[in-house]
Design an enzyme around this catalytic site. Structure first.
Site: not given
Length: 258
Positions: A74, A182
């Site tokens: 992440c 992302c």
């Protein structure tokens, strides 16, 4: 006989599954424990201190699974927590790196749009990377609050509505290169290419996985399409919603679409 190396992956939700998919493409003996913190997702608009606490808690939970290393799959978690947690944990903590460097090197002097969460855009980690590459003037930051949350809910039609005006503006600005900062956004590549067919898309998954496997001295032979990966995985989603478990399975299976 020594068993497979056990590693932990964590994400605020579904995004890190794109990294898990990449790992499973390698013919490697790995046992991967994936933790999706859906109860607290999305991370991308939270305060840095809150994200740090959430990521720390997930890493402690993964330690209970006896993993030998943890990858923060992440970008937001990496930006907010990786540097601190590396000092706190005795096992290696790896993080994501946006593919800004290859985008810059392959397109010298060209504009590069970086799609990422507000947290990733503002954190010092990204600013240092841009400064190291001398790319401050070439990188166009595009913050996408709420977009990762649409992926977590499987709302891809809404995600397309969200992205259309952003991609239209980038086309008008003659941007030809797009970095996905992302891991959730990897699952939106098909939407991006549908609305911006000629754009070159870069993401950090492949480079991060190779760095992870190299550092852990894991062989990196990519599996043939007909072969089965030597890796096994376990999914932990702290959610009571059946939708999330069904969506996670779909995201791992739809190879051609995503």
């Amino acid at each position: 006989m020594k068993g497979p190396l056990k590693i932990g992956l964590m994400d605020s939700g579904m995004g890190g599954l794109s990294v898990l998919k990449g790992i499973l493409k390698y013919d490697a003996e790995l046992e991967v424990v994936y933790y999706g913190d859906l109860k607290n997702s999305p991370y991308g608009e939270k305060e840095t201190s809150e994200i740090l606490e959430l990521v720390r808690d997930v890493c402690k939970r993964l330690q209970e699974e006896n993993v030998s290393a943890i990858l923060l799959a992440c970008n937001t978690a990496t930006s907010a927590a990786a540097q601190t947690l590396r000092k706190e944990f005795s096992i290696p903590i790896f993080g994501m790196e946006p593919a800004i460097k290859p985008a810059i090197l392959q397109n010298p002097g060209k504009k590069i749009a970086l799609l990422a969460t507000p947290v990733t855009q503002r954190e010092k980690k990204l600013q240092r990377l841009k400064a190291e590459l001398g790319a401050e003037e070439l990188i166009l930051p595009v913050s996408c609050p709420g977009l990762a949350g649409l992926v977590d809910k499987g709302e891809f039609d809404e995600a397309e509505k969200y992205l259309r005006p952003i991609l239209k503006k980038l086309r008008e600005e003659n941007v030809e290169n797009l970095v996905l900062g992302c891991t959730h956004y990897i699952f939106l590549k098909h939407i991006i290419l549908k609305n911006f067919p000629n754009v070159r898309i870069y993401d950090g998954n492949s480079g991060t996985i190779k760095h992870l496997l190299n550092s852990l001295q894991v062989r990196q032979r990519v599996s043939n399409r007909s072969s089965v990966s030597g890796s096994v995985y376990k999914l932990i989603l702290n959610s009571d919603e059946e939708l999330h478990f069904r969506l996670a399975t779909e995201l791992l299976q739809f190879e051609n679409k995503f």
